[in-house]
Design a protein around this motif. Structure first.
Motif, mmCIF file in Angstrom:
data_model
loop_
_atom_site.group_PDB
_atom_site.id
_atom_site.type_symbol
_atom_site.label_atom_id
_atom_site.label_comp_id
_atom_site.label_asym_id
_atom_site.label_seq_id
_atom_site.Cartn_x
_atom_site.Cartn_y
_atom_site.Cartn_z
ATOM 1 N N LEU A 33 0.871 -1.377 -0.024
ATOM 2 C CA LEU A 33 0.341 -0.106 0.456
ATOM 3 C C LEU A 33 0.916 1.277 0.142
ATOM 4 O O LEU A 33 0.898 2.133 -0.954
ATOM 5 C CB LEU A 33 -0.738 -0.272 0.829
ATOM 6 C CG LEU A 33 -2.073 1.236 1.813
ATOM 7 C CD1 LEU A 33 -3.125 1.763 0.357
ATOM 8 C CD2 LEU A 33 -2.286 1.094 2.564
ATOM 9 N N ILE A 34 1.665 1.447 1.011
ATOM 10 C CA ILE A 34 2.653 2.434 0.966
ATOM 11 C C ILE A 34 3.798 2.661 -0.594
ATOM 12 O O ILE A 34 3.652 3.557 -0.554
ATOM 13 C CB ILE A 34 3.372 1.729 1.739
ATOM 14 C CG1 ILE A 34 3.030 2.837 3.555
ATOM 15 C CG2 ILE A 34 4.780 3.095 2.571
ATOM 16 C CD1 ILE A 34 3.832 2.890 4.649
ATOM 17 N N LYS A 35 4.494 1.289 -1.583
ATOM 18 C CA LYS A 35 4.569 1.245 -2.132
ATOM 19 C C LYS A 35 3.579 2.279 -3.232
ATOM 20 O O LYS A 35 4.255 3.102 -4.102
ATOM 21 C CB LYS A 35 5.383 0.349 -2.819
ATOM 22 C CG LYS A 35 6.325 -0.213 -1.988
ATOM 23 C CD LYS A 35 6.768 -1.224 -2.500
ATOM 24 C CE LYS A 35 8.263 -1.776 -1.846
ATOM 25 N NZ LYS A 35 9.180 -2.700 -2.414
ATOM 26 N N ILE A 36 2.454 2.040 -3.280
ATOM 27 C CA ILE A 36 1.759 2.360 -4.319
ATOM 28 C C ILE A 36 1.685 4.325 -4.156
ATOM 29 O O ILE A 36 1.416 4.712 -5.103
ATOM 30 C CB ILE A 36 0.490 1.322 -4.809
ATOM 31 C CG1 ILE A 36 0.545 0.115 -5.165
ATOM 32 C CG2 ILE A 36 -1.283 2.352 -5.210
ATOM 33 C CD1 ILE A 36 -0.964 -0.868 -5.041
ATOM 34 N N LEU A 37 1.401 3.892 -2.040
ATOM 35 C CA LEU A 37 0.753 5.644 -2.519
ATOM 36 C C LEU A 37 2.017 6.129 -2.803
ATOM 37 O O LEU A 37 1.956 7.940 -3.497
ATOM 38 C CB LEU A 37 0.458 5.878 -1.083
ATOM 39 C CG LEU A 37 -0.651 5.304 -0.761
ATOM 40 C CD1 LEU A 37 -0.878 5.092 0.618
ATOM 41 C CD2 LEU A 37 -1.943 5.889 -1.334
ATOM 42 N N THR B 246 4.396 5.657 -4.963
ATOM 43 C CA THR B 246 4.102 5.856 -6.506
ATOM 44 C C THR B 246 5.971 5.079 -7.095
ATOM 45 O O THR B 246 6.142 4.685 -7.946
ATOM 46 C CB THR B 246 5.120 6.873 -7.483
ATOM 47 O OG1 THR B 246 6.382 7.511 -7.372
ATOM 48 C CG2 THR B 246 4.123 8.386 -7.178
ATOM 49 N N LEU B 247 6.377 3.722 -5.808
ATOM 50 C CA LEU B 247 7.539 2.868 -6.387
ATOM 51 C C LEU B 247 6.514 1.580 -7.291
ATOM 52 O O LEU B 247 7.441 1.461 -8.201
ATOM 53 C CB LEU B 247 8.235 2.304 -4.915
ATOM 54 C CG LEU B 247 8.993 3.196 -4.362
ATOM 55 C CD1 LEU B 247 9.217 2.627 -3.369
ATOM 56 C CD2 LEU B 247 10.020 2.768 -5.386
ATOM 57 N N LEU B 248 5.342 1.513 -7.051
ATOM 58 C CA LEU B 248 4.409 0.374 -7.467
ATOM 59 C C LEU B 248 2.838 1.160 -8.446
ATOM 60 O O LEU B 248 2.387 2.094 -7.204
ATOM 61 C CB LEU B 248 4.422 -0.203 -6.439
ATOM 62 C CG LEU B 248 5.110 -1.806 -5.760
ATOM 63 C CD1 LEU B 248 4.057 -2.576 -4.783
ATOM 64 C CD2 LEU B 248 5.413 -2.734 -7.176
ATOM 65 N N LEU B 249 2.841 0.649 -9.253
ATOM 66 C CA LEU B 249 1.524 0.633 -9.668
ATOM 67 C C LEU B 249 0.127 -0.360 -9.417
ATOM 68 O O LEU B 249 0.909 -1.332 -9.452
ATOM 69 C CB LEU B 249 1.734 0.514 -11.154
ATOM 70 C CG LEU B 249 2.619 1.570 -11.915
ATOM 71 C CD1 LEU B 249 2.358 0.991 -13.603
ATOM 72 C CD2 LEU B 249 1.839 2.697 -11.599
ATOM 73 N N PRO B 250 -0.864 0.081 -9.037
ATOM 74 C CA PRO B 250 -2.153 -0.586 -8.387
ATOM 75 C C PRO B 250 -2.527 -1.391 -9.904
ATOM 76 O O PRO B 250 -1.944 -0.881 -10.432
ATOM 77 C CB PRO B 250 -3.183 0.319 -7.583
ATOM 78 C CG PRO B 250 -2.904 1.366 -8.648
ATOM 79 C CD PRO B 250 -1.525 1.622 -9.646
#
Lengths: 342, 284
Positions: free
Chosen positions: A58-62, A64-68
């Protein structure tokens, strides 16, 4: 109400391929399942959850390290997929602990470098670094290369790195994990001060007392879902009408199984410390259930050393929602499984 | 309101800061000097000494060498080949291996958390790589010539420098392709080594590519380092260019300089996006 973070039905599925040359089967792991939550401007928002619960995803998505895989999220009003640079410029992050620094550079050189990567103008960067050195008491070691630092010193410089662009929103992932008690207490005070200055802080920790002390609101995440969300008081009030019983002693497996089969026992968490079992039992009503619990334990050859009804803590909320303690979960990660084949 | 000010001046300063930091880190590894200056000379010394031994003396070696290459100056010929080979290798590694290195030291996610454009960081790394390569080339060449008792100041040195600079730019493109490959495959070190040696073989580090069968010669010409090596040698030793004149050969390298980085960046960005959709860049 102004929200700094808003997510809508956020989903994340990791896809991995099996090993082998032929017929490499795809494996899907549903890390986030429809996450919906908001963080208000100016609050310290805690994310609590065991390892593998989905909070790092969740933190990585928020950040921008990961795309949902699907769903939407906005941070400081910017879309994490379409406006990722604006999101990054508006946040400060401490996610990798001590691993986010260049060991061959000094602490000051690291801060200068990351300041440049955040496009902070040189003059403002220098002023900011001097301010952070004073704020975080880095003066004794900031001009030594990071490879000579202790874990706690690396953590505090990583924390300074998260503050280098003076962003209105901070993401702090287990920031006190390698710090001694004194340093951790000091960092928590600084976090509170930053919050008073108006910064919104998203804080993950597995230390319940830390979450209880710092966070205005907390979300408990398990298996990719938010199980509960609220202020620490609200979360604890949700189980206040029930009863918490804490028991310590030497308690054999058959006694634990007997307890689990009792109708009045809602949840049972066990931790082993120093050769003894520490039980936390959530019951529908501790006063009426306690005599029965003691009888079952004694009949099953338990040696009881301490029995006490207690006020609910965040740990109890966590136990009720997930069926296990957070420290139990951490222990599973840190300690190898015993060899069951013997 | 954060302190971040994204504008062209700060973007330029960011790129230069990346270059500066790479040199600063390099300066803290004491062995870099030996690696950059001594290794190319050692790699050149091996075939030089074998050649002299096999030919039965320096005079015989020079005569035999001239028959095949058009120059009797086998020391400079082999020295250039060796240095270009090492420069190409280093250049590709510095750019391509940048990501792997950042991953290993644990800073890759820290970089991806900043608003810095990847292209600006890669430009900074490429600038560092280019400056180091030129420095290495000039240093090794001069030092190697002095060591073997040969005058380093001969031929068209300015044209040789143009070939060196124009030859490095396609290397960055190949470096970005390597970077994309490492991002995807992760444990790609051994494969990259093999590819590096394959390129060294094809570029004719120790021999003219005319010794290859015709089909292999065409394959060799598809690699920019082949043009770079031949261009530098031809300008310094007055040998023949592939297309007859230095400006035509240089034109081919300039074309590569435009096309290869564009392809490299495009592939890198696509792979990066694909990885962010799944496991993320920091995992290895």
């Amino acid at each position: 109400m102004e929200y700094v973070i808003r997510t809508e039905n956020l989903e994340k599925i990791y896809i991995s391929k099996g090993k082998g040359l032929f017929r490499r089967k795809k494996r899907e792991v549903h890390a986030l399942k429809g996450i919906d939550f908001q963080v208000k401007k100016g609050e310290i928002f805690g994310l609590l959850g065991p390892n593998g619960a989905g909070k790092t995803t969740l933190i990585k998505i928020l950040t921008t390290l990961l795309l949902p895989t699907s769903g939407r999220a906005r941070v400081n009003g910017y879309d994490v997929i379409k406006e990722e640079r604006k999101v990054r410029a508006s946040i400060g992050c401490m996610l990798m602990g001590e691993r986010g620094l260049y060991w061959k550079l000094t602490g000051r050189e690291n801060l200068e470098y990351f300041g440049a990567l955040y496009y902070v103008p040189k003059k403002r960067r220098r002023e900011r670094i001097e301010y952070l050195i004073e704020l975080l008491d880095l003066g004794d070691f900031i001009d030594r290369t990071v490879e000579t630092y202790s874990s706690g010193q690396k953590m505090i410089v990583s924390f300074a790195k998260a503050l280098i662009n003076d962003a209105p929103t901070l993401f702090l992932d287990e920031p006190t994990i390698a710090m001694d008690v004194h340093a951790a207490r000091k960092l928590r005070e600084i976090v509170k001060d930053l919050n008073k200055q108006g910064k919104t802080i998203i804080y993950t920790t597995h230390l319940m007392h830390e979450a209880d002390e710092l966070c205005d609101r907390i979300a408990i995440i398990d298996k990719g879902e938010i199980k509960a969300i609220g202020t620490p008081a609200e979360l604890k009030a949700s189980i206040r009408q029930e009863g918490i019983v804490r028991i310590e002693g030497i308690i054999p497996q058959k006694a634990l199984e007997a307890l689990r089969s009792m109708g009045s026992v809602e949840k049972l968490a066990v931790e082993e410390k120093g050769g003894k079992e520490h039980l936390r039992i959530i019951t529908a009503n501790s006063r009426s259930a306690l005599p029965e619990i003691i009888r079952v334990l004694v009949e099953n050859e338990s040696t009881l050393e301490y029995i006490s009804p207690e006020e609910p803590t965040l740990e109890d909320v966590f136990v009720k929602l997930t069926g296990r303690t957070l420290s139990e979960d951490t222990r599973e990660i840190n300690e190898p499984e015993p060899d069951k084949s013997r | 309101m954060s302190l971040s000010r994204i504008n062209p001046v700060n973007s330029l300063l960011l790129t230069l800061h990346v270059t500066k930091v790479r040199f600063r880190i390099l300066s803290r590894y004491k062995g870099w000097f030996a690696f950059d200056f001594i290794f190319p000379i050692v790699f050149a010394a091996l075939p030089i000494l074998i050649g002299v031994s096999v030919a039965g003396g320096p005079g015989n070696a020079a005569r035999a060498f001239k028959t095949n290459t058009g120059t009797s100056n086998y020391v400079i010929y082999l020295l250039i080949g060796s240095i270009v080979m090492m420069t190409v290798e280093t250049s590709m590694w510095l750019v391509g291996y940048w990501l792997r290195w950042e991953r290993e030291v644990g800073t890759i996610e820290s970089i991806y958390l900043t608003p810095a454009r990847r292209i600006q960081i890669l430009t900074g790394v490429s600038l560092y790589s280019g400056m180091r390569s030129i420095f290495t080339f000039v240093g090794s060449y001069t030092f190697g010539c002095l060591l073997f008792g040969i005058n380093p100041f001969q031929g068209e040195m300015l044209i040789a420098m143009l070939f060196l600079i124009a030859g490095l730019m396609p290397m960055w493109g190949i470096g970005f392709l390597y970077g994309a490959f490492i991002l995807k495959v992760r444990e790609a070190g051994s494969l990259i080594n093999i590819l590096g040696w394959g390129m060294a073989f094809l570029m004719g580090a120790y021999y003219p590519i005319t010794v290859f069968p015709v089909t292999i010669q065409y394959l060799a010409l598809a690699f920019p380092p082949t043009w770079m090596t031949n261009g530098i040698r031809s300008s310094l030793l007055h040998l023949s260019y592939f297309l007859g004149a230095w400006h035509w050969d240089l034109g081919v390298l300039v074309l590569y300089s435009i096309v290869m980085p564009l392809i490299g960046i495009w592939v890198f960005t696509a792979v990066e996006h694909r990885i962010k959709r799944n496991e993320g860049v920091g995992k290895f």
